[in-house]
Design an enzyme around this catalytic site. Structure first.
Site, PDB file in Angstrom:
ATOM      1  N   SER A 193       6.821   0.912   4.176  1.00 33.86           N
ATOM      2  CA  SER A 193       7.330   0.396   2.923  1.00 33.86           C
ATOM      3  C   SER A 193       8.209   1.327   1.919  1.00 33.86           C
ATOM      4  CB  SER A 193       6.493  -0.186   1.870  1.00 33.86           C
ATOM      5  OG  SER A 193       6.801  -0.986   0.818  1.00 33.86           O
ATOM      6  N   ASN A 194       8.661   1.281   0.620  1.00 33.82           N
ATOM      7  CA  ASN A 194       9.281   2.185   0.104  1.00 33.82           C
ATOM      8  C   ASN A 194       8.733   2.108  -1.494  1.00 33.82           C
ATOM      9  OD1 ASN A 194      11.032   0.320  -1.610  1.00 33.82           O
ATOM     10  ND2 ASN A 194      11.973  -0.301   0.365  1.00 33.82           N
ATOM     11  N   ARG A 195       9.527   3.114  -2.314  1.00 33.91           N
ATOM     12  CA  ARG A 195       8.890   3.278  -3.451  1.00 33.91           C
ATOM     13  C   ARG A 195       9.489   2.598  -4.497  1.00 33.91           C
ATOM     14  NH1 ARG A 195      10.714   9.226  -4.463  1.00 33.91           N
ATOM     15  NH2 ARG A 195      10.362   8.475  -6.357  1.00 33.91           N
TER      16      ARG A 195
END
Ligand code: CTP
Length: 217
Positions: free
Chosen positions: A21-23
């Site tokens: 995923s990412n932030r």
């Protein structure tokens, strides 16, 4: 007008307990949905997993993977006047999802990744009535890279966002963006809370959509 806004990250499963995923916090997309409602529009919000409440009055569709987001966007886009792809869709997913938890071993481990589908580019290829807005999250050559995305993904507008600056990064409450038009024109929106930026963006999107309609008549 009816707005469709995507927000937040996607999660691409590796096994039953892990994902890529990412932030992305989803704050910008949620602020755009709220600003659209405040301006008297309808808002459908297609959201990846985030930790914020959806604005009262939005139709919230919760998704997790890029494939789920792809399906949901294609289901709702045709009923909308403005589609804003604010989500940070993960670019690669594991070629295979392990049905069981991958066990730890005392060795190097590689994961084969394949590209996810590009939702924004897929929408641009359709015969469509809606204004299509992309976001460009960049850490270098922000305007040039965003202009390239505007061309490559054939959207109507792109919002260039410098995510290398902690004050306008993915988890920040503030932002600073530049809206780029295919004509070469641009509109800078100076640093402000994301809610204020969102109000300016909704004005630009609805005005641009109005102009497109006038041109078509
Ligand atoms: N996007 C999308 N589907 C993907 C990847 C991105 O619809 N699989 C959309 C995003 O929602 C955004 C735009 O494309 O509106 C640009 O996303 P960004 O992450 O800035 O760029 P990428 O296309 O992923 O390219 P790169 O990571 O190389 O900058």
């Amino acid at each position: 007008m009816r707005f469709l806004i995507t927000a937040g990250p996607t999660r691409e499963p590796i096994d039953p307990v892990r994902y890529l995923s990412n932030r992305s916090s989803g704050k910008m997309g949620y602020a755009i949905a709220e600003a659209a409602l405040d301006a008297g529009h309808d808002a459908v919000l297609i959201s990846g997993p985030v930790d914020i409440d959806s604005p009262h009055g939005t139709k919230l569709i919760c998704v997790s993977t890029s494939d789920e987001m792809f399906e949901a966007v294609h289901r709702y886009a045709r009923f909308c006047d403005v589609v804003v792809m604010c989500a940070a869709v993960v670019d690669y997913k594991p070629a295979e999802v392990s049905p069981n938890k991958i066990k730890k071993r005392d060795q190097r481990f590689s994961l084969e990744l394949i590209p996810t589908r590009d939702i924004l580019a897929s929408l641009a290829k359709q015969d469509r009535q809606f204004l299509l807005v992309g976001f460009a999250a960049e850490t270098e050559d922000v305007e040039d890279n965003a202009r390239k995305k505007l061309r490559d993904k054939s959207c109507d507008l792109i919002v260039a966002n410098n995510v290398s600056d902690a004050r306008s990064g993915m988890e920040s409450d503030e932002n600073e963006v530049t809206v780029l038009f295919p004509s070469g024109e641009k509109k800078e929106i100076l640093r402000a809370p994301k809610k204020i930026i969102a109000r300016e963006l909704v004005k630009i999107f609805s005005n641009t959509r109005e102009k497109c309609l006038t041109k078509k008549v």
